[in-house]
Design a protein around this motif. Structure first.
Motif, PDB file in Angstrom:
ATOM      1  N   ILE A   1       0.837  -1.203   0.000  1.00 19.76           N
ATOM      2  CA  ILE A   1       0.000   0.000   0.000  1.00 19.76           C
ATOM      3  C   ILE A   1       0.868   1.248   0.000  1.00 19.76           C
ATOM      4  CG2 ILE A   1      -1.663   1.316   1.363  1.00 19.76           C
ATOM      5  CD1 ILE A   1      -2.787  -1.386   2.339  1.00 19.76           C
ATOM      6  N   LEU A   2       1.954   1.239   0.777  1.00 19.00           N
ATOM      7  CA  LEU A   2       2.844   2.397   0.848  1.00 19.00           C
ATOM      8  C   LEU A   2       3.596   2.623  -0.466  1.00 19.00           C
ATOM      9  CD1 LEU A   2       4.287   1.933   4.447  1.00 19.00           C
ATOM     10  CD2 LEU A   2       2.607   3.620   3.685  1.00 19.00           C
ATOM     11  N   GLN A   3       3.698   1.601  -1.294  1.00 15.17           N
ATOM     12  CA  GLN A   3       4.347   1.734  -2.602  1.00 15.17           C
ATOM     13  C   GLN A   3       3.405   2.262  -3.672  1.00 15.17           C
ATOM     14  OE1 GLN A   3       5.862  -2.194  -3.325  1.00 15.17           O
ATOM     15  NE2 GLN A   3       7.602  -1.950  -1.943  1.00 15.17           N
ATOM     16  N   GLY A   4       2.135   2.478  -3.311  1.00 13.82           N
ATOM     17  CA  GLY A   4       1.170   3.004  -4.272  1.00 13.82           C
ATOM     18  C   GLY A   4       0.231   1.961  -4.835  1.00 13.82           C
ATOM     19  N   ASN A   5       0.330   0.721  -4.357  1.00 14.39           N
ATOM     20  CA  ASN A   5      -0.583  -0.318  -4.812  1.00 14.39           C
ATOM     21  C   ASN A   5      -1.871  -0.284  -3.993  1.00 14.39           C
ATOM     22  OD1 ASN A   5       1.382  -1.354  -6.652  1.00 14.39           O
ATOM     23  ND2 ASN A   5       2.387  -2.366  -4.952  1.00 14.39           N
ATOM     24  N   MET A   6      -2.858  -1.015  -4.437  1.00 12.52           N
ATOM     25  CA  MET A   6      -4.145  -1.066  -3.735  1.00 12.52           C
ATOM     26  C   MET A   6      -4.399  -2.478  -3.236  1.00 12.52           C
ATOM     27  SD  MET A   6      -7.972  -0.085  -5.073  1.00 12.52           S
ATOM     28  CE  MET A   6      -7.920  -1.351  -6.342  1.00 12.52           C
ATOM     29  N   ALA A   7      -4.834  -2.594  -1.984  1.00 10.77           N
ATOM     30  CA  ALA A   7      -5.183  -3.888  -1.395  1.00 10.77           C
ATOM     31  C   ALA A   7      -6.681  -4.113  -1.523  1.00 10.77           C
ATOM     32  CB  ALA A   7      -4.759  -3.935   0.063  1.00 10.77           C
ATOM     33  N   ILE A   8      -7.058  -5.319  -1.920  1.00  5.15           N
ATOM     34  CA  ILE A   8      -8.460  -5.700  -2.049  1.00  5.15           C
ATOM     35  C   ILE A   8      -8.690  -6.907  -1.146  1.00  5.15           C
ATOM     36  CG2 ILE A   8     -10.314  -6.355  -3.620  1.00  5.15           C
ATOM     37  CD1 ILE A   8      -8.641  -5.221  -5.910  1.00  5.15           C
ATOM     38  N   LEU A   9      -9.528  -6.721  -0.118  1.00  9.19           N
ATOM     39  CA  LEU A   9      -9.822  -7.799   0.826  1.00  9.19           C
ATOM     40  C   LEU A   9     -11.301  -8.154   0.757  1.00  9.19           C
ATOM     41  CD1 LEU A   9      -7.812  -5.545   2.610  1.00  9.19           C
ATOM     42  CD2 LEU A   9      -7.465  -7.733   3.775  1.00  9.19           C
ATOM     43  N   ALA A  10     -11.586  -9.449   0.838  1.00  9.62           N
ATOM     44  CA  ALA A  10     -12.962  -9.937   0.790  1.00  9.62           C
ATOM     45  C   ALA A  10     -13.257 -10.715   2.061  1.00  9.62           C
ATOM     46  CB  ALA A  10     -13.191 -10.819  -0.436  1.00  9.62           C
ATOM     47  N   ASP A  11     -14.461 -10.555   2.578  1.00  4.99           N
ATOM     48  CA  ASP A  11     -14.858 -11.272   3.788  1.00  4.99           C
ATOM     49  C   ASP A  11     -14.942 -12.768   3.495  1.00  4.99           C
ATOM     50  OD1 ASP A  11     -15.620 -11.370   6.485  1.00  4.99           O
ATOM     51  OD2 ASP A  11     -17.738 -11.547   5.920  1.00  4.99           O
TER      52      ASP A  11
END
Length: 484
Positions: free
Chosen positions: A104-114
């Motif tokens: 995330i700090l590198q500019g990427n996006m995290a996608i989490l699913a329940d």
């Protein structure tokens, strides 16, 4: 189970990430439900991630596209992404929350699913960056006008566009406990020395720094002799210089966040060669190189020679010239060595002022300051006229050196030789030159002698040192391309 592993509970994952980033306000948490039944969470860094890419490639397909029909049942969100449901160039799977924080700090996006024990990392970097411009410190009359920028991916492409071959290799290293700076090792496989590559890899892995702000941090850490006046690593803003160095079997280092690449190993003569030497006709380059080498010697030796001649060895100067010098110094209250030291100090001070002032004011202050101070000092009888001539010629000679970093050792040598010449005359000057040569002969740059190909002598490589041979002669071919 790892305490930092991604949990199947979306609430637990969100709580961990919020606590890890607290109280940073630029971390965006966006939660929504996929088709009103599967809770999802997007986490990214505002300003580092591209909002357009997130909205166009993630949110719209997820919110309005729906799950694909007519395909085998998708068991996980990761499987859905792999089947190109969402049009992103690269999507990775990660099962560690701490690793997710770094992404995330590198500019990427995290996608989490329940309900899923893994997260997706989408590469959506989109921060502002400087456009490619002509290098300010290494401008040329002819040749490429492209220079490196602060973005390491752009710098990689500038090299890739010039070497379209699979033997061009790039290895990535992450250095800095807090900055996590990416450093790229670039070389031509089969041309670069394996011992040099092994040494560079080992030194890069052994760097222990809290942060890397510029490539100079890397340079000071990995060079062989950090206490030497002479740098054993060349820095450059020009992709064409890096390309030519790679084709010669050298190694380059690209550092994220800086427009300067490091090239190694280098020799003493590398700092005295200009990119224009290879863009202009070789017949003219012979003259310019001769002038440059002579001027380089003048830039650090002339003040010491003047002091030795006028103070200790006046018999070596023609009598009419010596009388003229003595007449000019008649009203001077200081010894010659003190006069020269004062003017050198003032000249270097004006030069530093010109460097750090705004571009519009720097040259004006340097020129006007030198004229006003020099003229006033002569009229007041503090400094004699020959001293002004000597220091001015010394300064002009230093400007013939193509690279600014290559002039720094000679500025220090100027003071050292002035000191020994002021104490012992030409005997001290000779001792200073001898110790300088001994140091240069003993110095190495990653196993390469610093004075090579002069010491030790290499007849094949020396033909590109004092004169620049035509490319067809340097490559061992005649003008028609036949073997000579």
């Amino acid at each position: 189970m790892n305490a930092n592993a991604v949990s199947r509970s979306l609430k637990e994952n969100e709580a961990y990430l919020r606590q890890r980033f607290h109280p940073s306000s630029d971390i965006v948490f966006r939660a929504f439900a996929l088709q009103d039944r599967t809770p999802l969470l997007l986490v990214y860094l505002d300003g580092m991630a591209s909002v357009e890419s997130i909205e166009g490639n993630v949110l719209k397909p997820l919110l309005f596209g729906g799950l694909p029909e007519g395909i085998d049942r998708m068991r996980t969100l990761a499987e859905t992404f792999r089947r190109e449901w969402v049009p992103l160039a690269n999507v990775l799977t990660d099962e560690s929350l701490e690793s997710l924080v770094k992404h995330i700090l590198q500019g990427n996006m995290a996608i989490l699913a329940d309900g899923e024990a893994s997260a997706l990392v989408a590469q959506v970097q989109g921060y502002e960056k400087r456009s490619i411009q002509e290098p300010l410190k290494e401008s040329t009359l002819r040749g490429s006008k492209e220079g490196f920028v602060e973005n390491i991916r752009t710098n990689q492409s500038l090299i890739r566009r010039r070497i379209l071959h699979a033997d061009l290799k790039m290895e990535s290293f992450t250095i800095g406990e807090y900055t996590r700076t990416e450093v790229m090792l670039v070389y031509m496989q089969g041309k670069a020395d394996e011992k040099v590559l092994a040494s560079v890899r080992e030194k890069l892995k052994g760097i222990e720094l809290e942060g890397v702000i510029d490539s100079s941090y890397i340079e000071e850490w990995i060079e062989n002799n950090s206490f030497s006046l002479f740098s054993q690593i060349q820095n450059t803003e020009r992709p064409d210089i890096v390309t030519a160095s790679l084709l010669q079997g050298k190694v380059a280092l690209l550092t994220s966040g800086t427009p300067f690449a490091l090239v190694l190993p280098v020799s003493f003569w590398s700092g005295l060669q200009s990119a224009d030497d290879y863009f202009e006709r070789f017949t003219f380059v012979m003259l310019t190189r001769f002038i440059r080498y002579v001027m380089t010697f003048i830039s650090f030796a002339l003040p010491a020679i003047y002091v030795a001649l006028s103070t200790f060895h006046p018999e070596m100067v023609p009598s009419y010239l010596m009388i003229s010098i003595a007449t000019a110094r008649e009203n001077s209250p200081f010894p010659t060595v003190i006069e020269v030291f004062l003017m050198m100090f003032v000249f270097d001070g004006l030069q530093e002022a010109g460097v750090h002032l705004p571009n519009q004011l720097g040259p004006v202050v340097s020129i006007i300051g030198a004229l006003v101070i020099g003229q006033a000092a002569v009229e007041a009888g503090i400094i004699s006229t020959p001293i002004i001539i000597v220091i001015s010629l010394t300064g002009v000679a230093a400007y013939t050196i193509p690279r600014y970093s290559a002039t720094l050792p000679f500025r220090l040598l100027r003071y050292m030789l002035l000191f020994v010449a002021g104490m012992l005359g030409f005997v001290g000057f000779a001792y200073g030159i001898i110790f300088l040569l001994i140091h240069l002969v003993m110095l190495e740059s990653f196993g390469t002698p610093y004075l090579s190909p002069v010491a030790p002598f290499d007849g094949k490589r020396i033909k590109d040192l004092f004169i620049r041979y035509p490319f067809w002669m340097k490559n061992g071919r005649n003008k028609k391309g036949r073997q000579s």
